[in-house]
Write a protein that holds these residues in place. Sequence first.
Motif, PDB file in Angstrom:
ATOM      1  N   ARG A   1       0.831  -1.202   0.000  1.00 34.88           N
ATOM      2  CA  ARG A   1       0.000   0.000   0.000  1.00 34.88           C
ATOM      3  C   ARG A   1       0.869   1.256   0.000  1.00 34.88           C
ATOM      4  O   ARG A   1       0.396   2.344  -0.301  1.00 34.88           O
ATOM      5  CB  ARG A   1      -0.918   0.021   1.228  1.00 34.88           C
ATOM      6  N   HIS A   2       2.160   1.090   0.365  1.00 39.02           N
ATOM      7  CA  HIS A   2       3.061   2.238   0.483  1.00 39.02           C
ATOM      8  C   HIS A   2       4.157   2.249  -0.574  1.00 39.02           C
ATOM      9  O   HIS A   2       4.704   3.310  -0.883  1.00 39.02           O
ATOM     10  CB  HIS A   2       3.724   2.243   1.868  1.00 39.02           C
ATOM     11  N   LYS A   3       4.496   1.067  -1.120  1.00 34.01           N
ATOM     12  CA  LYS A   3       5.606   0.951  -2.063  1.00 34.01           C
ATOM     13  C   LYS A   3       5.129   0.264  -3.345  1.00 34.01           C
ATOM     14  O   LYS A   3       4.402  -0.731  -3.287  1.00 34.01           O
ATOM     15  CB  LYS A   3       6.743   0.103  -1.466  1.00 34.01           C
ATOM     16  N   PRO A   4       5.553   0.776  -4.509  1.00 33.96           N
ATOM     17  CA  PRO A   4       5.134   0.139  -5.775  1.00 33.96           C
ATOM     18  C   PRO A   4       5.668  -1.282  -5.936  1.00 33.96           C
ATOM     19  O   PRO A   4       4.975  -2.167  -6.419  1.00 33.96           O
ATOM     20  CB  PRO A   4       5.726   1.069  -6.851  1.00 33.96           C
ATOM     21  N   LYS A   5       6.932  -1.493  -5.521  1.00 30.71           N
ATOM     22  CA  LYS A   5       7.565  -2.800  -5.733  1.00 30.71           C
ATOM     23  C   LYS A   5       8.193  -3.273  -4.418  1.00 30.71           C
ATOM     24  O   LYS A   5       9.100  -2.646  -3.887  1.00 30.71           O
ATOM     25  CB  LYS A   5       8.655  -2.709  -6.808  1.00 30.71           C
ATOM     26  N   VAL A   6       7.687  -4.400  -3.918  1.00 33.39           N
ATOM     27  CA  VAL A   6       8.228  -4.989  -2.692  1.00 33.39           C
ATOM     28  C   VAL A   6       8.741  -6.389  -3.020  1.00 33.39           C
ATOM     29  O   VAL A   6       8.017  -7.213  -3.586  1.00 33.39           O
ATOM     30  CB  VAL A   6       7.168  -5.060  -1.572  1.00 33.39           C
ATOM     31  N   GLY A   7       9.995  -6.658  -2.678  1.00 39.32           N
ATOM     32  CA  GLY A   7      10.601  -7.955  -2.947  1.00 39.32           C
ATOM     33  C   GLY A   7      10.565  -8.856  -1.731  1.00 39.32           C
ATOM     34  O   GLY A   7      10.211  -8.443  -0.618  1.00 39.32           O
ATOM     35  N   TYR A   8      10.948 -10.109  -1.947  1.00 39.94           N
ATOM     36  CA  TYR A   8      10.901 -11.110  -0.879  1.00 39.94           C
ATOM     37  C   TYR A   8      12.110 -12.024  -1.019  1.00 39.94           C
ATOM     38  O   TYR A   8      12.461 -12.456  -2.128  1.00 39.94           O
ATOM     39  CB  TYR A   8       9.609 -11.917  -0.978  1.00 39.94           C
ATOM     40  N   PHE A   9      12.762 -12.314   0.126  1.00 36.76           N
ATOM     41  CA  PHE A   9      13.973 -13.135   0.091  1.00 36.76           C
ATOM     42  C   PHE A   9      14.061 -13.989   1.345  1.00 36.76           C
ATOM     43  O   PHE A   9      13.754 -13.531   2.442  1.00 36.76           O
ATOM     44  CB  PHE A   9      15.202 -12.234  -0.007  1.00 36.76           C
ATOM     45  N   ARG A  10      14.484 -15.238   1.152  1.00 40.30           N
ATOM     46  CA  ARG A  10      14.728 -16.146   2.279  1.00 40.30           C
ATOM     47  C   ARG A  10      16.178 -16.621   2.212  1.00 40.30           C
ATOM     48  O   ARG A  10      16.559 -17.329   1.274  1.00 40.30           O
ATOM     49  CB  ARG A  10      13.802 -17.354   2.230  1.00 40.30           C
ATOM     50  N   PRO A  11      17.004 -16.255   3.168  1.00 34.77           N
ATOM     51  CA  PRO A  11      18.392 -16.715   3.140  1.00 34.77           C
ATOM     52  C   PRO A  11      18.508 -18.236   3.186  1.00 34.77           C
ATOM     53  O   PRO A  11      19.364 -18.820   2.521  1.00 34.77           O
ATOM     54  CB  PRO A  11      18.996 -16.076   4.399  1.00 34.77           C
ATOM     55  N   ILE A  12      17.642 -18.884   3.978  1.00 38.62           N
ATOM     56  CA  ILE A  12      17.711 -20.340   4.152  1.00 38.62           C
ATOM     57  C   ILE A  12      16.305 -20.907   4.020  1.00 38.62           C
ATOM     58  O   ILE A  12      15.360 -20.424   4.649  1.00 38.62           O
ATOM     59  CB  ILE A  12      18.276 -20.705   5.532  1.00 38.62           C
ATOM     60  N   ILE A  13      16.164 -21.953   3.207  1.00 40.05           N
ATOM     61  CA  ILE A  13      14.867 -22.603   3.050  1.00 40.05           C
ATOM     62  C   ILE A  13      14.970 -24.080   3.402  1.00 40.05           C
ATOM     63  O   ILE A  13      16.062 -24.649   3.494  1.00 40.05           O
ATOM     64  CB  ILE A  13      14.331 -22.466   1.599  1.00 40.05           C
ATOM     65  N   GLU A  14      13.827 -24.706   3.590  1.00 39.75           N
ATOM     66  CA  GLU A  14      13.786 -26.148   3.802  1.00 39.75           C
ATOM     67  C   GLU A  14      14.208 -26.858   2.517  1.00 39.75           C
ATOM     68  O   GLU A  14      13.867 -26.413   1.412  1.00 39.75           O
ATOM     69  CB  GLU A  14      12.369 -26.584   4.180  1.00 39.75           C
ATOM     70  N   SER A  15      14.942 -27.957   2.655  1.00 37.68           N
ATOM     71  CA  SER A  15      15.298 -28.751   1.477  1.00 37.68           C
ATOM     72  C   SER A  15      14.036 -29.404   0.923  1.00 37.68           C
ATOM     73  O   SER A  15      13.197 -29.899   1.673  1.00 37.68           O
ATOM     74  CB  SER A  15      16.322 -29.821   1.850  1.00 37.68           C
TER      75      SER A  15
ATOM     76  N   GLU B   1      18.507  -3.862  -5.205  1.00 40.34           N
ATOM     77  CA  GLU B   1      18.683  -2.917  -6.309  1.00 40.34           C
ATOM     78  C   GLU B   1      17.451  -2.837  -7.205  1.00 40.34           C
ATOM     79  O   GLU B   1      17.238  -1.838  -7.884  1.00 40.34           O
ATOM     80  CB  GLU B   1      19.903  -3.324  -7.143  1.00 40.34           C
ATOM     81  N   SER B   2      16.623  -3.894  -7.207  1.00 38.88           N
ATOM     82  CA  SER B   2      15.487  -3.961  -8.128  1.00 38.88           C
ATOM     83  C   SER B   2      14.158  -3.563  -7.496  1.00 38.88           C
ATOM     84  O   SER B   2      13.185  -3.335  -8.216  1.00 38.88           O
ATOM     85  CB  SER B   2      15.359  -5.387  -8.690  1.00 38.88           C
ATOM     86  N   PHE B   3      14.112  -3.517  -6.157  1.00 43.18           N
ATOM     87  CA  PHE B   3      12.835  -3.273  -5.488  1.00 43.18           C
ATOM     88  C   PHE B   3      12.929  -2.068  -4.555  1.00 43.18           C
ATOM     89  O   PHE B   3      13.998  -1.694  -4.090  1.00 43.18           O
ATOM     90  CB  PHE B   3      12.399  -4.517  -4.701  1.00 43.18           C
ATOM     91  N   ASP B   4      11.769  -1.478  -4.276  1.00 46.37           N
ATOM     92  CA  ASP B   4      11.708  -0.339  -3.360  1.00 46.37           C
ATOM     93  C   ASP B   4      11.931  -0.770  -1.917  1.00 46.37           C
ATOM     94  O   ASP B   4      12.408   0.006  -1.085  1.00 46.37           O
ATOM     95  CB  ASP B   4      10.348   0.355  -3.479  1.00 46.37           C
ATOM     96  N   PHE B   5      11.538  -2.010  -1.622  1.00 48.57           N
ATOM     97  CA  PHE B   5      11.674  -2.541  -0.268  1.00 48.57           C
ATOM     98  C   PHE B   5      11.738  -4.062  -0.381  1.00 48.57           C
ATOM     99  O   PHE B   5      11.173  -4.639  -1.305  1.00 48.57           O
ATOM    100  CB  PHE B   5      10.472  -2.122   0.601  1.00 48.57           C
ATOM    101  N   VAL B   6      12.448  -4.695   0.567  1.00 47.13           N
ATOM    102  CA  VAL B   6      12.568  -6.155   0.543  1.00 47.13           C
ATOM    103  C   VAL B   6      12.254  -6.711   1.926  1.00 47.13           C
ATOM    104  O   VAL B   6      12.802  -6.245   2.936  1.00 47.13           O
ATOM    105  CB  VAL B   6      13.980  -6.612   0.126  1.00 47.13           C
ATOM    106  N   ILE B   7      11.364  -7.695   1.969  1.00 46.00           N
ATOM    107  CA  ILE B   7      11.121  -8.447   3.204  1.00 46.00           C
ATOM    108  C   ILE B   7      12.041  -9.668   3.188  1.00 46.00           C
ATOM    109  O   ILE B   7      12.012 -10.466   2.243  1.00 46.00           O
ATOM    110  CB  ILE B   7       9.659  -8.896   3.316  1.00 46.00           C
ATOM    111  N   VAL B   8      12.853  -9.800   4.218  1.00 48.18           N
ATOM    112  CA  VAL B   8      13.742 -10.957   4.349  1.00 48.18           C
ATOM    113  C   VAL B   8      13.209 -11.811   5.492  1.00 48.18           C
ATOM    114  O   VAL B   8      13.106 -11.351   6.629  1.00 48.18           O
ATOM    115  CB  VAL B   8      15.193 -10.519   4.645  1.00 48.18           C
ATOM    116  N   GLU B   9      12.852 -13.040   5.173  1.00 50.21           N
ATOM    117  CA  GLU B   9      12.280 -13.932   6.190  1.00 50.21           C
ATOM    118  C   GLU B   9      13.326 -14.944   6.642  1.00 50.21           C
ATOM    119  O   GLU B   9      13.883 -15.688   5.844  1.00 50.21           O
ATOM    120  CB  GLU B   9      11.046 -14.661   5.643  1.00 50.21           C
TER     121      GLU B   9
END
Length: 697
Positions: A29-43, A102-110
């Motif tokens: 609602r505040h940013k046009p582009k929001v990214g998402y990243f997980r440093p570690i995921i389940e195999s 670099e590509s997004f206005d904001f990034v959520i890192v889970e």
Amino acid sequence: MNKAIYIASNGPDSGKSILTIGLMNALLRHKPKVGYFRPIIESTENGLKDNHINTILSYFSIDIEYDDAFGYSNKELVKQWSNGNREIILETIITKYKKLEESFDFVIVEGSDFSHFSSIIELDLNILIAKNLGIPVIIISGVLDKPVESFMDSLQLTYDSFIQKDVNVVSVIANKVREEEMEFIEQSLESSLPNTMIVNSIPINEKLKNPTMKELSDFIKAEVLFGNDILDRPTGEIAIGAMHLQHFLKHLTEDAVIVTPADREDILMGSLQAHISANYPSLAGVVLSGEMELSDSVIRLIEGLEKIIPIVAVQEPTFNIASQLANVRSHIYATNTNKIRMSIDMFEKYVDVEELMTHLESYEVNKAMTPRMFQYYLMKRAMQERKHIVLPEGNDDRVLIAASKIQELDILDLTILGHPDKVAASVERLNISFDFEKTPIINPEDSEYLEDFTQTLFELRKHKGLSPATAEDLMRDVSYFGTMMVYKKYADGMVSGAAHTTQHTIRPALQFIKTKPGFSVVSSVFFMCLEDRVSVFGDCAINPNPTAEELSEIAIASADSSIAFGIEPKIAMLSYSSGISGKGEDVETVKKATAIVKQKRPELKIEGPIQYDAAVDPSIGQKKLPNSEVAGQASVLIFPDLNTGNNTYKAVQRETGALAIGPMLQGLNKPINDLSRGCSVDDIFNTIIITAIQAQD
């Protein structure tokens, strides 16, 4: 301005998904582009995708390739961790995250799910990742099935663990809280945490807590007989259908899952009828157990019903299946839009969204640079403009190994000086990959450039009495030949010194590369990569006893180098006293040098004389120089002489395990850098990179 947030928990089943989904919805609602990243995921197996990533990318239509949305799977991480490649882990995670930043206005890192390592190791790993990404944290912790006192202690310990490593925490959320304990927990957290902290609590929601029929069915690998399109139904209790129907019906509860043998068609049909009856609760589904099959007549009967519930079948015994189902964890997945919408509603209702958004918008990023972030920054800078570096010491194995690593990255060009046959033999002996087409090997003795280089040197130095014969002899030396390549623009910079003295390396540069306008001395700096910051140490390699004027030049050159490499310069002119407390010739030299810098470059923040502890320790700096802009936070440390500087950098390096990148020479017209004869492959690699960056100026 802050561009990301790290969502961290302190154990499994914290309910991170509700925070990730709610925060993503609010941010969009505040940013046009929001990214998402997980440093570690389940195999995952058989090409399956991580559920968290698949859910967020699908539901919110985020344009990120799946492989770009995570760093490592648990399996890959454990392999790298076991092999001692922790630096590679951080480097990969930082690189992937930065690409999204670099590509997004904001990034959520889970953060990770606490499902593989011990809790302590996994918490430390999440702290390390958040610190190296340089982003603030929201901590979410689940209260479910925990005594309140134990939960509070654990959450306080988690908060303290992040703060002790200089990772900023902006919010703490208690999740899955019993309604009657919400007010007490919020008040307790607010009293124990800083008043700037945003504290919220989210109550237990049974429909979010419990798995769906799809999750139960997938877990026991059941065959779906009916209701494949309604498997996203939420579930409640697991009810075993083993008694007579009239007694069984009395025990039905809302959203119950019935587990009954496949030959108990009375229980099956009674459950279906109860589900559509206004006098009984709605059910989630039926699990048929055992090796029996439904009769054709019952199948026809079910197929004719207007309203059914999912019916799945598995061959294992009833009680085995019921036990397994009781242990299934609930997740939110892409097709379960009901749970996603429910998560958003819960987040909006119980989290002060606007306050959190305001906090994230106004949050000032911690500008401290970790060693890994600094090395990432160096690589990015080196990639901006391709440069050509000459390495005169092709007879040194370390140089060849470093050159091989540079070739793999393909970010700059190299020339190596040495006998081609001997270099080829060394490459084969070392068993390293090396492309001789990409990196030419030049022997100065028989080079096509020898005559031209000799004539150039003679013309440059004949006024000093240099003869043509002596010029030719000098030009057969690799240091002179490599330096002349830089002078003649066949190369942009040179790195040497692994097998030669400092004097041997820089003498040619002093003779015809010369110093920059405004500089009378060549000096050096080390980039000291400490655990929580990168400091610039100068001069630790060249000038034994600089005068006040020379010391001021060293300070200015070091500040410029600091700026060029992304570090805000706060200059500490070091001495054995701070402020006006000390007397003596050495202190006076530092005072005079400080005054010269202030006169020449008034915009620079500088303090001197100042002791090392007052320069780097905030508490000591505040006591000794309370009004200083530099005390306690110095990033550029200028030593009064070579004896002090050289010993200090080596002491810091050895005692703290800091990575020392350098020395990098400054003050020359072209970048020529000198290595230590005890240098490692990594030292050579890093010096090549910073030389390429210097050449871009």
